[in-house]
Every structure is written in structure tokens, then in C-alpha cells.
Design an enzyme around this catalytic site. Structure first.
Site, PDB file in Angstrom:
ATOM      1  N   LYS A 126      22.276 -10.569   8.136  1.00  0.00           N
ATOM      2  CA  LYS A 126      21.076 -11.095   8.791  1.00  0.00           C
ATOM      3  C   LYS A 126      20.262 -11.948   7.806  1.00  0.00           C
ATOM      4  O   LYS A 126      20.094 -11.559   6.660  1.00  0.00           O
ATOM      5  CB  LYS A 126      20.229  -9.900   9.272  1.00  0.00           C
ATOM      6  N   LYS A 168      16.171   0.339   3.524  1.00  0.00           N
ATOM      7  CA  LYS A 168      14.997   0.114   2.671  1.00  0.00           C
ATOM      8  C   LYS A 168      14.874   1.198   1.603  1.00  0.00           C
ATOM      9  O   LYS A 168      14.393   0.918   0.508  1.00  0.00           O
ATOM     10  CB  LYS A 168      13.718  -0.001   3.511  1.00  0.00           C
ATOM     11  N   LYS A 207      13.652 -12.330   5.196  1.00  0.00           N
ATOM     12  CA  LYS A 207      12.557 -12.874   4.382  1.00  0.00           C
ATOM     13  C   LYS A 207      12.711 -12.459   2.935  1.00  0.00           C
ATOM     14  O   LYS A 207      12.244 -13.119   2.037  1.00  0.00           O
ATOM     15  CB  LYS A 207      11.226 -12.271   4.805  1.00  0.00           C
TER      16      LYS A 207
HETATM   17  P1  ATP Z   1      12.256  -8.236   5.854  1.00  0.00           P
HETATM   18  O1  ATP Z   1      13.411  -9.093   5.507  1.00  0.00           O
HETATM   19  O2  ATP Z   1      11.076  -8.422   4.959  1.00  0.00           O
HETATM   20  O3  ATP Z   1      12.604  -6.809   6.135  1.00  0.00           O
HETATM   21  P2  ATP Z   1      12.375  -9.480   8.416  1.00  0.00           P
HETATM   22  O4  ATP Z   1      12.753 -10.878   8.071  1.00  0.00           O
HETATM   23  O5  ATP Z   1      13.398  -8.606   9.033  1.00  0.00           O
HETATM   24  O6  ATP Z   1      11.691  -8.778   7.195  1.00  0.00           O
HETATM   25  P3  ATP Z   1      10.292  -8.576  10.201  1.00  0.00           P
HETATM   26  O7  ATP Z   1       8.845  -8.695   9.970  1.00  0.00           O
HETATM   27  O8  ATP Z   1      10.894  -7.249   9.966  1.00  0.00           O
HETATM   28  O9  ATP Z   1      11.106  -9.621   9.360  1.00  0.00           O
HETATM   29  O10 ATP Z   1      10.656  -9.079  11.658  1.00  0.00           O
HETATM   30  C1  ATP Z   1       9.871  -9.911  12.453  1.00  0.00           C
HETATM   31  C2  ATP Z   1      10.608 -10.307  13.712  1.00  0.00           C
HETATM   32  O11 ATP Z   1      11.623 -11.254  13.420  1.00  0.00           O
HETATM   33  C3  ATP Z   1      11.303  -9.172  14.443  1.00  0.00           C
HETATM   34  O12 ATP Z   1      11.187  -9.356  15.844  1.00  0.00           O
HETATM   35  C4  ATP Z   1      12.716  -9.290  14.003  1.00  0.00           C
HETATM   36  O13 ATP Z   1      13.617  -8.723  14.932  1.00  0.00           O
HETATM   37  C5  ATP Z   1      12.870 -10.800  13.934  1.00  0.00           C
HETATM   38  N1  ATP Z   1      13.913 -11.198  12.991  1.00  0.00           N
HETATM   39  C6  ATP Z   1      13.941 -10.924  11.676  1.00  0.00           C
HETATM   40  N2  ATP Z   1      15.019 -11.467  11.102  1.00  0.00           N
HETATM   41  C7  ATP Z   1      15.710 -12.100  12.093  1.00  0.00           C
HETATM   42  C8  ATP Z   1      16.927 -12.847  12.121  1.00  0.00           C
HETATM   43  N3  ATP Z   1      17.634 -13.064  11.040  1.00  0.00           N
HETATM   44  N4  ATP Z   1      17.321 -13.353  13.315  1.00  0.00           N
HETATM   45  C9  ATP Z   1      16.597 -13.162  14.428  1.00  0.00           C
HETATM   46  N5  ATP Z   1      15.449 -12.460  14.461  1.00  0.00           N
HETATM   47  C10 ATP Z   1      14.995 -11.930  13.311  1.00  0.00           C
END
Ligand code: ATP
Ligand code: LTN
Length: 332
Positions: free
Chosen positions: A196, A114, A199
Site C-alpha cells: 500500500k 504498527k 504517508k
Molecule cells: P500512515 O501511512 O501514516 O499509517 P495512511 O497513509 O494509511 O497513514 P490514514 O490517515 O491512515 O493514512 O488514512 C486516511 C485515509 O486514506 C483512509 O480512508 C485510508 O483508508 C485511505 N488510504 C490510505 N492509504 C491509501 C492507499 N494507499 N490507497 C487508498 N486509500 C488509502
């Protein structure tokens, strides 16, 4: 309720949730909510470690709460609340900061990622993110924390901090354990299956959002990157694209990966991708309409937040009281 073990998890109200968030977090919460004393938070304090638009953050907080409920998280069974409504999070975070070393925070993978992505705003909060997360978990004496793979390192730090504090004083915090799914803990980007699904990805075609309409979902799956060869088998090393699609199909159809492999044996990639897209779209449609219905009822959402905040504050207050006492804060 009292003899149940406690479970804690949270999601930041940033952007729209992806099917990765659903697979790695929410789908697991749904399975666990009956058997554990659950706290599920909307981590808006974590969200501001990256600059947010205030009106959007407010709106996302409500829409995420509605989404949790629309997915089937039951506010009568679980404590659903907004992190900033419980001041104990910031208070415990401050104490835990004094049990955390700058060097270990600098080594966190998410901090490094980040900081690179937001080079103009490498703020202290971004670095402190894992300590606030440890405070979240430890306040509720949670035994289990269901999260996706990407949070494994943060969970390790939460355990280390808990143990350090317990060793300096006396047993105060439950040392939490992560709960990771075998399938779905890491859903990858449809365009770059080695990354991964996120969002905040740059290419919107790589992420499927829970808010995407049917046509968009199907279009994204049709364009998903597959691998050489034509077999539909689960082999993340050799076939990352196909394996990712099989994992998604498994989460959204409720079938095992082996059942999915048998179902698609001998069929082409085109047909397979369409079937995955349709399965996801079928699952999302009722969630979306339910979310819209719930979002229209602000009184109900306010009531859920109010109840959640009160319940959470009571539990968190008990832990914070103990901590303040142990560290020698004069109590009046
Ligand atoms: P950003 O992309 O904005 O950093 P993020 O998509 O990683 O966010 P978070 O709010 O950080 O979302 O994560 C929320 C939950 O979703 C956490 O438990 C995280 O481990 C899970 N998660 C996020 N992305 C994935 C993915 N691609 N596959 C499985 N679990 C995920
Ligand atoms: N950092 C988490 C969100 C989060 C969390 C928590 C998860 C904040 N506090 C406590 C589990 C327990 C993420 O998923 N990015």
C-alpha cells in the site's frame, strides 16, 4: 438536510497526504458531499498513538484543514472539524472499551504492523485505536463510512461494537457500513507495487505526496516500477505495477480504467508513465496554490474549526446523552 443519510470519515494529520489518501478517501468524499449529511474530521487523537512532534502536529492540523477545503470539500455543506475539539469522542471511547475484548484488538492487522514498526512505544492508545474510531463513527449515527481498503477491518469492529451495545441495551447506535471505491480504494507504492502507498513509507520515491512539486511528481512516476511485457492492461495479479498506474490515472483524469487502456493501447511504458505523472501534477498544482491561499487566512480557518466543533458537539452530545442514560450514569 435532515432527510439525508449521514456519512462520516476522518484522516489523521500525520505526515503529508499521499495520492493514495486522495484516491481512497478525499476523491470519494467530494462525490458524496452533496447527497449526504457529512462529517469529516481531522483525527488528531488517533495521530498521537504514534509519538508526534507537538509543533508539527499543530501545523499539520491546520494544513490538513486547508487541504480538505482546497480539494473542494465545502465547509458550508459538510461539518469539518478537529476531533480533539469534541470531548465526546474520548468519553464514548471509554464506554465502548467495556464492550471490546483485548483479544480482538490484539488481532488487528494495523495494531500488529504498527507495534512492529514502533516497538519502543506499543502504548495502550495504539491498541485502542479501533475503539476510538468506532466512537467517532457511532457518535454521529453514521450510516456510511467512505474509507480505503485498509480500514475494512476497523469498520467491521465498529459494527460489532455497535451491535453488542444495541443487543445489551436497546437500539442505540446505527450500525455503519463501509463505502469502498472500485478503483482507488488501494493505491500501491510506486517502487513496491505489492505494498500500500503510505504517508510514512521508508522509501519516499514510492509515495507521491499532494505537496510534491511538478518535477518531483514526474520524476517519481518516471521511476515507477512496471512489469514484464509491454502491454498496458489492467491485471493486478500479473501486472501490479501497470495496474496501479492505470488506477491512479483513472482517479486523476476522471476516465475509467477501460478508457485509459484504450488510450494507451500500443504505446510504451515510458510514454505512459510520463502521461500519468503529468496528469497527476496538473491536478495537484491548483490544489497546492489554493491550499497556500487558505492557509494564509488563519481567521477563516479558526472560524471553520469553531463552527465545525459546535455542530459536531451538538450531534455527538445527543448520542452520548442516550448512552449515559442507558448504562445507568446518574444524570444531574
Ligand atoms: P500512515 O501511512 O501514516 O499509517 P495512511 O497513509 O494509511 O497513514 P490514514 O490517515 O491512515 O493514512 O488514512 C486516511 C485515509 O486514506 C483512509 O480512508 C485510508 O483508508 C485511505 N488510504 C490510505 N492509504 C491509501 C492507499 N494507499 N490507497 C487508498 N486509500 C488509502
Ligand atoms: N483510522 C482512520 C482514520 C479515522 C477514521 C475515523 C476513518 C479515524 N477515525 C472514523 C473513518 C471513520 C484511517 O484512515 N487511518
Amino acid at each position: 438536510m435532515d432527510d439525508k443519510k449521514t456519512l462520516y470519515s476522518a484522516i489523521q494529520p500525520t505526515n503529508n497526504l499521499t495520492i493514495g489518501n486522495y484516491a481512497g478517501a478525499i476523491s470519494n468524499w467530494l462525490k458524496l458531499q452533496n447527497d449526504y449529511n457529512c462529517y469529516f474530521a481531522i483525527a488528531n487523537m488517533h495521530a498521537i498513538t504514534v509519538r508526534q512532534n507537538p509543533a508539527e502536529l499543530r501545523q499539520k492540523t491546520l494544513s490538513m484543514l486547508a487541504l480538505y477545503i482546497a480539494c473542494g470539500i465545502d465547509p458550508a455543506k459538510c461539518c469539518l472539524y478537529v476531533q480533539s475539539h469534541v470531548p465526546a469522542h474520548a468519553e464514548l471511547c471509554w464506554v465502548l472499551n467495556t464492550f471490546t475484548y483485548v483479544g480482538e484488538m490484539e488481532r488487528m492487522t494495523q495494531f500488529k504492523d504498527k507495534s512492529a514498526r514502533h516497538a519502543e512505544n506499543v502504548n495502550m492508545g495504539l491498541m485502542d485505536y479501533p475503539v476510538l474510531m468506532a466512537a467517532d463513527i457511532l457518535l454521529y449515527q453514521a450510516q456510511f463510512v467512505p474509507v480505503g481498503e485498509d480500514q475494512r477491518q476497523h469498520l467491521e469492529i465498529a459494527r460489532d461494537i455497535a451491535q453488542r451495545f444495541n443487543n445489551v441495551y436497546s437500539p442505540t447506535f446505527t450500525v455503519p457500513e463501509g463505502l469502498f471505491l472500485k478503483v482507488g480504494a488501494k493505491i500501491n507504492d510506486l517502487q513496491e507495487p505489492s505494498k500500500k502507498m503510505s504517508k510514512s513509507a521508508e522509501n519516499p520515491n514510492g509515495s507521491v505526496f499532494l505537496s510534491d512539486d511538478r518535477d518531483t511528481v514526474i520524476r517519481k512516476f518516471k521511476r515507477a516500477v512496471t512489469d514484464s511485457g509491454s502491454e498496458i492492461i489492467y491485471d493486478p495479479e500479473r501486472k501490479p505495477g501497470v495496474s496501479n498506474l492505470l488506477s491512479i490515472y483513472s482517479v486523476f483524469s476522471g476516465k475509467t480504467v477501460e478508457e485509459a487502456e484504450r488510450e494507451f493501447a500500443g504505446r510504451g511504458y515510458g510514454e505512459f508513465k510520463l502521461a500519468v505523472g503529468e496528469t497527476v501534477a496538473d491536478k495537484l498544482a491548483p490544489i497546492q496554490s489554493e491550499q497556500a491561499k487558505i492557509l494564509a487566512d488563519k481567521d477563516y480557518l479558526n472560524k471553520v474549526m469553531q463552527d465545525g466543533a459546535e455542530r459536531a458537539a451538538r450531534a455527538a452530545g445527543r448520542t452520548l446523552f442516550k448512552v449515559y442514560k442507558k448504562i445507568g450514569f446518574y444524570q444531574i
